[in-house]
Design a protein around this motif. Structure first.
Motif, PDB file in Angstrom:
ATOM      1  N   VAL A  14      13.746   1.044   2.856  1.00 31.58           N
ATOM      2  CA  VAL A  14      14.192  -0.334   2.664  1.00 31.58           C
ATOM      3  C   VAL A  14      15.645  -0.331   2.223  1.00 31.58           C
ATOM      4  O   VAL A  14      15.996   0.271   1.205  1.00 31.58           O
ATOM      5  CB  VAL A  14      13.310  -1.072   1.634  1.00 31.58           C
ATOM      6  CG1 VAL A  14      13.856  -2.473   1.364  1.00 31.58           C
ATOM      7  CG2 VAL A  14      11.872  -1.165   2.133  1.00 31.58           C
ATOM      8  N   GLU A  15      16.478  -0.996   3.020  1.00 35.44           N
ATOM      9  CA  GLU A  15      17.899  -1.101   2.720  1.00 35.44           C
ATOM     10  C   GLU A  15      18.290  -2.568   2.722  1.00 35.44           C
ATOM     11  O   GLU A  15      18.134  -3.258   3.730  1.00 35.44           O
ATOM     12  CB  GLU A  15      18.725  -0.326   3.757  1.00 35.44           C
ATOM     13  CG  GLU A  15      18.402   1.170   3.805  1.00 35.44           C
ATOM     14  CD  GLU A  15      19.205   1.902   4.865  1.00 35.44           C
ATOM     15  OE1 GLU A  15      20.138   1.282   5.423  1.00 35.44           O
ATOM     16  OE2 GLU A  15      18.884   3.074   5.145  1.00 35.44           O
ATOM     17  N   ALA A  16      18.769  -3.036   1.584  1.00 35.99           N
ATOM     18  CA  ALA A  16      19.153  -4.454   1.424  1.00 35.99           C
ATOM     19  C   ALA A  16      18.002  -5.375   1.819  1.00 35.99           C
ATOM     20  O   ALA A  16      18.199  -6.421   2.444  1.00 35.99           O
ATOM     21  CB  ALA A  16      20.403  -4.773   2.237  1.00 35.99           C
ATOM     22  N   GLY A  17      16.783  -4.959   1.473  1.00 35.83           N
ATOM     23  CA  GLY A  17      15.605  -5.775   1.738  1.00 35.83           C
ATOM     24  C   GLY A  17      15.031  -5.645   3.123  1.00 35.83           C
ATOM     25  O   GLY A  17      13.985  -6.226   3.418  1.00 35.83           O
ATOM     26  N   ARG A  18      15.666  -4.872   3.999  1.00 38.40           N
ATOM     27  CA  ARG A  18      15.213  -4.731   5.378  1.00 38.40           C
ATOM     28  C   ARG A  18      14.622  -3.344   5.610  1.00 38.40           C
ATOM     29  O   ARG A  18      15.086  -2.351   5.030  1.00 38.40           O
ATOM     30  CB  ARG A  18      16.364  -4.964   6.358  1.00 38.40           C
ATOM     31  CG  ARG A  18      16.941  -6.362   6.299  1.00 38.40           C
ATOM     32  CD  ARG A  18      18.104  -6.518   7.264  1.00 38.40           C
ATOM     33  NE  ARG A  18      17.682  -6.295   8.640  1.00 38.40           N
ATOM     34  CZ  ARG A  18      17.156  -7.225   9.426  1.00 38.40           C
ATOM     35  NH1 ARG A  18      16.989  -8.450   8.979  1.00 38.40           N
ATOM     36  NH2 ARG A  18      16.809  -6.953  10.670  1.00 38.40           N
ATOM     37  N   ALA A  19      13.622  -3.286   6.475  1.00 36.82           N
ATOM     38  CA  ALA A  19      13.016  -2.005   6.834  1.00 36.82           C
ATOM     39  C   ALA A  19      13.864  -1.326   7.901  1.00 36.82           C
ATOM     40  O   ALA A  19      14.170  -1.924   8.934  1.00 36.82           O
ATOM     41  CB  ALA A  19      11.593  -2.219   7.352  1.00 36.82           C
ATOM     42  N   VAL A  20      14.217  -0.089   7.655  1.00 34.52           N
ATOM     43  CA  VAL A  20      15.036   0.685   8.586  1.00 34.52           C
ATOM     44  C   VAL A  20      14.277   1.948   8.966  1.00 34.52           C
ATOM     45  O   VAL A  20      13.788   2.688   8.101  1.00 34.52           O
ATOM     46  CB  VAL A  20      16.394   1.060   7.943  1.00 34.52           C
ATOM     47  CG1 VAL A  20      17.221   1.907   8.905  1.00 34.52           C
ATOM     48  CG2 VAL A  20      17.153  -0.201   7.542  1.00 34.52           C
ATOM     49  N   GLY A  21      14.145   2.199  10.267  1.00 31.61           N
ATOM     50  CA  GLY A  21      13.408   3.369  10.733  1.00 31.61           C
ATOM     51  C   GLY A  21      14.115   4.669  10.384  1.00 31.61           C
ATOM     52  O   GLY A  21      15.348   4.743  10.403  1.00 31.61           O
ATOM     53  N   THR A  22      13.306   5.697  10.103  1.00 29.79           N
ATOM     54  CA  THR A  22      13.863   7.011   9.758  1.00 29.79           C
ATOM     55  C   THR A  22      13.824   7.975  10.933  1.00 29.79           C
ATOM     56  O   THR A  22      14.411   9.054  10.866  1.00 29.79           O
ATOM     57  CB  THR A  22      13.073   7.632   8.595  1.00 29.79           C
ATOM     58  OG1 THR A  22      11.724   7.880   9.027  1.00 29.79           O
ATOM     59  CG2 THR A  22      13.069   6.707   7.382  1.00 29.79           C
ATOM     60  N   GLY A  23      13.091   7.617  11.991  1.00 28.33           N
ATOM     61  CA  GLY A  23      12.921   8.529  13.117  1.00 28.33           C
ATOM     62  C   GLY A  23      11.719   9.434  12.984  1.00 28.33           C
ATOM     63  O   GLY A  23      11.311  10.069  13.954  1.00 28.33           O
ATOM     64  N   ARG A  24      11.118   9.505  11.812  1.00 28.48           N
ATOM     65  CA  ARG A  24       9.929  10.343  11.602  1.00 28.48           C
ATOM     66  C   ARG A  24       8.682   9.529  11.923  1.00 28.48           C
ATOM     67  O   ARG A  24       8.525   8.401  11.429  1.00 28.48           O
ATOM     68  CB  ARG A  24       9.868  10.847  10.162  1.00 28.48           C
ATOM     69  CG  ARG A  24      11.048  11.734   9.763  1.00 28.48           C
ATOM     70  CD  ARG A  24      10.862  12.315   8.368  1.00 28.48           C
ATOM     71  NE  ARG A  24      10.811  11.270   7.343  1.00 28.48           N
ATOM     72  CZ  ARG A  24      11.886  10.800   6.720  1.00 28.48           C
ATOM     73  NH1 ARG A  24      13.101  11.230   7.051  1.00 28.48           N
ATOM     74  NH2 ARG A  24      11.762   9.882   5.775  1.00 28.48           N
ATOM     75  N   THR A  25       7.799  10.075  12.744  1.00 21.34           N
ATOM     76  CA  THR A  25       6.608   9.350  13.159  1.00 21.34           C
ATOM     77  C   THR A  25       5.335  10.149  12.885  1.00 21.34           C
ATOM     78  O   THR A  25       5.367  11.371  12.738  1.00 21.34           O
ATOM     79  CB  THR A  25       6.655   9.003  14.662  1.00 21.34           C
ATOM     80  OG1 THR A  25       6.677  10.202  15.430  1.00 21.34           O
ATOM     81  CG2 THR A  25       7.892   8.168  14.990  1.00 21.34           C
TER      82      THR A  25
END
Length: 442
Positions: free
Chosen positions: A289-300
């Motif tokens: 979570v960055e600035a309240g938003r979900a950001v993908g890490t590329g790990r699945t």
């Protein structure tokens, strides 16, 4: 005499009717339309069947519905049985209070696989909405995934987890009760893109998971933020996060006494469904979570899923000749004004947000705006035919109207047919509702 048509008989519709009555008294006549022969919208088909106290607000709407200058007009689909232009010609103001009955689609690969449902459809199925009564989800499986971190996701997970005995006092429909009773679920995974400080789940609904007979909630301690950071969130959310901490602290031996696990999988964004014909797995991307938003890490990773219910929001159904905001999934409007004489209220105006009670100030506000427009344009002094004109249209086109008195007969029949311990046995087909009305008149 002012004539107002309200399209939709849920909370937004009846609060708007109530507001019009309070402002104009008996100098207004209000017709409340609904495509179903039964009123109350999501009170009947959206509120969880085991939350009967919430449904009690219908008694307030009944008081409005039974007044002389308010009429329920059921079994009429606006845009099909009568168009918007006709209503605008007949009434001084037309207010769209149709809610947001369509699912917002999770547009990821594999969405066409079987046994994947949106929450509008799945909730409609266990609540007996005629459009979804034949949904027939396959519950003879071990693993369910519920996507979303709001109260609807909690409702779905709780309903899936409950035993038959726990539905005493609920108005869940028979076909859903039987299917749930025969289910073989072992794991219900609630998936959310963000973390505990961003959930939309309220403490009351979260707390209910602690009291389930055969299911226990589980939260990974590593998903919880440092406890000191809880002071930075608003009090209601703080209570919800405290419950998540309580879930994480349940000892494994206590949790193991119950056959169903309700797992909270946070910082998790679904990216694909997998399976042959029917879903068997959900592919998940880890997020931060960055600035309240979900950001993908590329790990699945993948989660077993024989049944998936997506609870990610709703959209209003478009009506021909009414401007629509596709991106927002609601009618295009400026503070409830769509076109001269045409308005919207509730979820149809603002999108699916807020509680049932939020619709009350919304209904009163739109009536204030209509009153302003009446004064500025003197439109209310123009003669309109109102309900007499609509009744002539209905007779000419062969519409079979259902009144509130008719609904009371349907209501009586549902109550009389109730299984032991239930408040009613809902009719799940329009034909059954009409037959019950007609039988009462014989």
């Amino acid at each position: 005499m002012r004539h107002i048509a309200i399209v939709g008989s849920g909370p937004a519709g009846y609060y708007t009717a109530e507001a019009a009555q309070k402002l104009w008294g008996f100098d207004v006549r209000i017709d409340v339309f609904d495509s179903l022969p039964v009123p109350y919208g999501l009170i009947r088909t959206g509120v969880a069947p085991d939350h009967q106290s919430i449904k009690g607000v219908a008694r307030r709407f009944e008081k409005t519905a039974l007044t002389e200058n308010v009429r329920f007009v059921g079994n009429v689909t606006v845009g099909q049985d009568v168009n918007i232009e006709t209503l605008k010609q007949l009434y001084h103001a037309v207010v769209l209070a149709t809610g947001a009955p369509r699912d917002r689609e999770l547009d990821i690969p594999g969405r066409e696989l079987g046994n994947i449902f949106g929450s509008a459809a799945f909730v409609g199925w266990y609540n007996g909405h005629p459009d979804f009564a034949d949904l027939a989800p396959d519950l003879s499986c071990k693993n369910a995934v519920v996507i979303g971190m709001g109260n609807v996701a909690l409702d779905v997970a709780r309903i899936l987890a409950k035993s038959r005995r726990e539905f005493e006092g609920a108005d869940i429909v028979d076909h859903a009760l039987d299917a749930l009773d025969a289910s073989r679920l072992e794991t219900i995974t609630i998936v959310g893109r963000r973390g505990p400080h961003q959930i939309m789940m309220t403490p009351k609904e979260l707390g209910e998971l602690m009291d389930l007979e055969r299911a226990s909630p589980r939260v990974e301690p590593a998903d919880l933020p440092p406890e000191g950071e809880d002071s930075m969130v608003e009090p209601g959310l703080r209570k919800s996060v405290k419950l998540l901490r309580d879930f994480a602290a349940i000892p494994e031996n206590i949790r193991g006494e119950k056959p169903i696990a309700i797992d909270f999988d946070m910082f998790a964004s679904p990216v694909a469904f997998h399976g042959e014909g029917k879903v068997t797995q959900v592919e998940i991307e880890e997020t931060s979570v960055e600035a309240g938003r979900a950001v993908g890490t590329g790990r699945t990773y993948r989660v077993p899923a024989d049944l998936v219910v997506t609870c990610i929001g709703y959209r209003t159904s478009p009506i021909p000749d009414v401007p629509f905001d596709e991106r927002a999934g609601r009618f295009a409007n400026d503070e409830g004004r769509i076109l001269p004489g045409l308005y919207c209220v509730g979820w149809a105006r603002r999108g699916p947000s807020g509680t049932i009670g939020t619709n009350r100030p919304d209904g009163y506000a739109i009536i204030d705006r209509i009153a302003e427009d009446f004064e500025s344009s003197a439109i209310s002094s123009v003669a309109k035919l109102g309900r007499e004109g609509f009744d002539a249209h209905a007779a000419e086109t062969g519409l079979d109207l259902v009144t509130f008195r008719d609904w009371q007969k349907i209501d009586e029949a549902e109550i009389a047919a109730a299984r032991d311990g239930a408040p009613r046995r809902k009719f799940t087909a329009v034909e059954e509702m009409i037959a019950a009305r007609d039988a009462a008149h014989d």
